[in-house]
Design a protein around this motif. Structure first.
Motif, PDB file in Angstrom:
ATOM      1  N   ARG A  11       0.832  -1.201   0.000  1.00 39.85           N
ATOM      2  CA  ARG A  11       0.000   0.000   0.000  1.00 39.85           C
ATOM      3  C   ARG A  11       0.869   1.254   0.000  1.00 39.85           C
ATOM      4  N   ASP A  68      15.583  -1.093   5.912  1.00 39.98           N
ATOM      5  CA  ASP A  68      16.515  -0.075   6.383  1.00 39.98           C
ATOM      6  C   ASP A  68      16.060   0.548   7.694  1.00 39.98           C
ATOM      7  N   PRO A  69      15.955  -0.256   8.773  1.00 36.76           N
ATOM      8  CA  PRO A  69      15.469   0.316  10.035  1.00 36.76           C
ATOM      9  C   PRO A  69      16.384   1.405  10.594  1.00 36.76           C
ATOM     10  N   VAL A  71      17.742   3.843   8.880  1.00 36.59           N
ATOM     11  CA  VAL A  71      17.852   4.969   7.955  1.00 36.59           C
ATOM     12  C   VAL A  71      18.055   6.281   8.723  1.00 36.59           C
ATOM     13  N   SER A 120      14.621  10.119   6.283  1.00 36.01           N
ATOM     14  CA  SER A 120      14.024   8.790   6.454  1.00 36.01           C
ATOM     15  C   SER A 120      13.668   8.070   5.164  1.00 36.01           C
ATOM     16  N   ARG A 124      14.200   6.475  -1.847  1.00 32.01           N
ATOM     17  CA  ARG A 124      13.805   7.386  -2.930  1.00 32.01           C
ATOM     18  C   ARG A 124      14.928   8.356  -3.307  1.00 32.01           C
TER      19      ARG A 124
ATOM     20  N   TYR C  53       1.332  15.138  -1.730  1.00 28.99           N
ATOM     21  CA  TYR C  53       2.182  14.253  -2.536  1.00 28.99           C
ATOM     22  C   TYR C  53       2.394  14.757  -3.958  1.00 28.99           C
ATOM     23  N   TRP C  56       5.547  16.883  -5.226  1.00 30.07           N
ATOM     24  CA  TRP C  56       6.866  16.250  -5.329  1.00 30.07           C
ATOM     25  C   TRP C  56       7.191  15.880  -6.784  1.00 30.07           C
ATOM     26  N   PHE C  57       6.165  15.710  -7.602  1.00 28.69           N
ATOM     27  CA  PHE C  57       6.373  15.214  -8.967  1.00 28.69           C
ATOM     28  C   PHE C  57       6.752  16.349  -9.926  1.00 28.69           C
ATOM     29  N   ASP C 166       0.025   4.675   7.191  1.00 34.06           N
ATOM     30  CA  ASP C 166       0.841   3.908   6.247  1.00 34.06           C
ATOM     31  C   ASP C 166       1.203   2.534   6.798  1.00 34.06           C
ATOM     32  N   PHE C 168       3.864   1.386   7.891  1.00 31.52           N
ATOM     33  CA  PHE C 168       4.734   1.367   9.068  1.00 31.52           C
ATOM     34  C   PHE C 168       4.022   1.864  10.325  1.00 31.52           C
ATOM     35  N   ASN C 170       2.641   4.929  10.596  1.00 34.55           N
ATOM     36  CA  ASN C 170       2.629   6.385  10.686  1.00 34.55           C
ATOM     37  C   ASN C 170       1.268   6.920  10.246  1.00 34.55           C
ATOM     38  N   MET C 172      -0.933  10.082   9.001  1.00 32.16           N
ATOM     39  CA  MET C 172      -0.769  11.384   8.359  1.00 32.16           C
ATOM     40  C   MET C 172      -2.052  12.187   8.537  1.00 32.16           C
ATOM     41  N   GLY C 193      12.937   3.978  11.143  1.00 30.76           N
ATOM     42  CA  GLY C 193      12.503   3.470   9.866  1.00 30.76           C
ATOM     43  C   GLY C 193      11.242   4.137   9.363  1.00 30.76           C
ATOM     44  N   ALA C 194      10.560   4.845  10.235  1.00 28.88           N
ATOM     45  CA  ALA C 194       9.356   5.536   9.791  1.00 28.88           C
ATOM     46  C   ALA C 194       9.760   6.679   8.871  1.00 28.88           C
ATOM     47  N   ARG C 195       8.938   6.920   7.903  1.00 25.62           N
ATOM     48  CA  ARG C 195       9.248   7.953   6.936  1.00 25.62           C
ATOM     49  C   ARG C 195       8.669   9.287   7.408  1.00 25.62           C
ATOM     50  N   GLU C 196       9.236   9.823   8.488  1.00 27.92           N
ATOM     51  CA  GLU C 196       8.576  10.927   9.171  1.00 27.92           C
ATOM     52  C   GLU C 196       8.669  12.242   8.424  1.00 27.92           C
ATOM     53  N   ASP C 197       9.556  12.322   7.449  1.00 27.52           N
ATOM     54  CA  ASP C 197       9.664  13.625   6.785  1.00 27.52           C
ATOM     55  C   ASP C 197       9.317  13.550   5.312  1.00 27.52           C
ATOM     56  N   LEU C 198       8.637  12.495   4.941  1.00 27.68           N
ATOM     57  CA  LEU C 198       8.262  12.359   3.538  1.00 27.68           C
ATOM     58  C   LEU C 198       7.614  13.618   3.007  1.00 27.68           C
ATOM     59  N   ARG C 200       7.852  16.536   3.914  1.00 28.99           N
ATOM     60  CA  ARG C 200       8.717  17.699   3.859  1.00 28.99           C
ATOM     61  C   ARG C 200       9.077  18.030   2.409  1.00 28.99           C
ATOM     62  N   SER C 201       9.071  16.983   1.583  1.00 23.14           N
ATOM     63  CA  SER C 201       9.434  17.215   0.188  1.00 23.14           C
ATOM     64  C   SER C 201       8.467  18.172  -0.474  1.00 23.14           C
TER      65      SER C 201
END
Lengths: 209, 209, 209
Positions: A11, A68-69, A71, A120, A124, C53, C56-57, C166, C168, C170, C172, C193-198, C200-201
């Motif tokens: 997901r 990648d725990p 990261v 984190s 990507r 999201y 970012w593209f 998500d 993991f 987290n 949002m 390992g959590a993508r806490e700043d995704l 931020r992009s």
């Protein structure tokens, strides 16, 4: 061909964002989802799973691997060339078994840095761009590994644990069947339709039910 | 275009390995995941589901279909051409309804053999390479079916069972709505957003809630 | 690049059918699965998720977005151009936050009609073909929006709700962190390992655990 091996799950946006990077940086290169459900946060179990599946793929395949725990922490970022296949990911032991079982290997610490590196999501921002460079035939953007920070000499050659349970209920272990007495290779026959010899393609049979 | 119709599930390595074969043997051919969650180990229910969805696709589409509980056993391996679409998979009845409802069909027993054929993963080793050959425009690598081992004349034209429940909760049956009295086509209206007429695209409406 | 943002779920035939349309009408255009599990039937929550999201593209990305509980009803069908990215989907507020936060926007009511428009699957029959046209560089097949039927001025600039959890764990929210006092940005640290700043992009940090 770029092959994805991650614990991102099926997901959500993370695999899609990595693929967007790959499509932009290595246009036309096929991208294969091998595992998005490798053992979560577990580079050790994942290392045994990866080692069996990777050798089925042809030379020059680039494996983009993110379990990648750590990261954002001190673990190195690694490129491994093993028997003509490329591996990119965290130097947390994830490539230990690939490297140990290969005939020829070279490894590099990644020195290239992106303009923006999130704390984190190195998959990507760091690993996907490097995988794209390798898929384009470029030289590894790093310097040869020397300190062994990515190695795990204390991990066993075969891991007596279940590392994956597939959709059909087959449980895979980290033990290669060649290491077992023939009459103990399977305690029970997999049910009809089970992919009991998948790992035979790697020359070893490590699946137990 | 190669369309995948399997019971492999969404997780794990099996679909990825098949796609790796397809990308190598038929580079540039789009690969579409239609169902990875067809009724597990149930070629009969799957046959009714496939028959409705397949006719929506354009001519020359190659369907790579693997619902194959008898893999490694005596069931034949089949190529079917039906109304200008190709189907590759086990001859266990999976194509029975496609064949029965088509205007024009031809079928072949696959004679081509790979260098290595695993006992349990013909999808990767046998059916995917044959699907790639057909996608490249090659002749079917087999001889015309004659013994009818792949046919299931005893299966009904419409199957009064739920064959699939989708993400929105809609239950699909193997009954074409044209076979039902109009006022019994739906016992209750699908909820807003439900794709209640998807199967209308096949000219028949077989979804009941 | 065409990016899919839907609530179709991971299973079943709907995403595959949309991709089949895209591959036929815009051959060679990469297709990225961003979210197939956006909040089901909830354009409001989805609007906040998409807005973070999408930015970012790269420019010229076409977002094919289908969270469409009112499909078949009176809601308009919309094309939005916002800061050089394209968005195609239902005019039910799904693009409200993208539009509100963008510097430059233009929008169109889709006038093009397919030969066959199902009552419940505009994603496949209407939005996917229009997305393909835009990916090919064609002009938007519609007339400029004038009545504001697609806008939701009553929705807040930031939504104090969890809009996505998500893989993991987290959670949002629809709140941009820039709107929060710094010391309240996270009540607890995301686990390793959590993508806490995704997010931020996107220049804003809206993820809370």
């Amino acid at each position: 061909m770029i092959v994805l091996f991650t614990d991102f799950g099926l997901r959500g946006p993370y695999t899609g964002q990595m693929k967007a990077v790959l499509h932009q940086m290595a246009p036309g290169t096929p991208i294969i989802d091998l595992f998005a459900d490798a053992p979560v946060g577990n580079p050790k179990a994942s290392a045994y799973l990866l080692a069996v599946y990777a050798t089925w793929f042809p030379a020059k395949t680039v494996f983009l691997c993110v379990i990648d725990p750590g990261v954002g922490g001190a673990r190195p970022a690694i490129i491994l060339e093993a028997d003509s296949r490329w591996y990119v990911g965290p130097g947390n032991g994830l490539f230990e078994l690939v490297q140990r079982r290969a005939r020829e290997t070279r490894s590099w610490d990644i020195e290239w840095k992106p303009a923006h590196l999130s704390a984190s999501f190195h998959g990507r921002d760091l690993f996907a761009p490097v995988a794209a460079m390798l898929a384009r035939g470029e030289q590894p953007p790093g310097r040869p590994c020397e300190d062994g920070a990515d190695r795990r000499p204390d991990w066993p050659d075969d891991l007596c644990e279940i590392v994956y349970v597939d959709h059909f209920g087959n449980a895979m272990t980290g033990v290669r069947a060649a290491e077992l007495p023939p009459n103990k290779a399977c305690r029970s026959r997999p049910r009809a339709g089970a992919r009991e010899d998948l790992q035979r393609s790697a020359g070893r049979r490590s699946l137990l039910v």
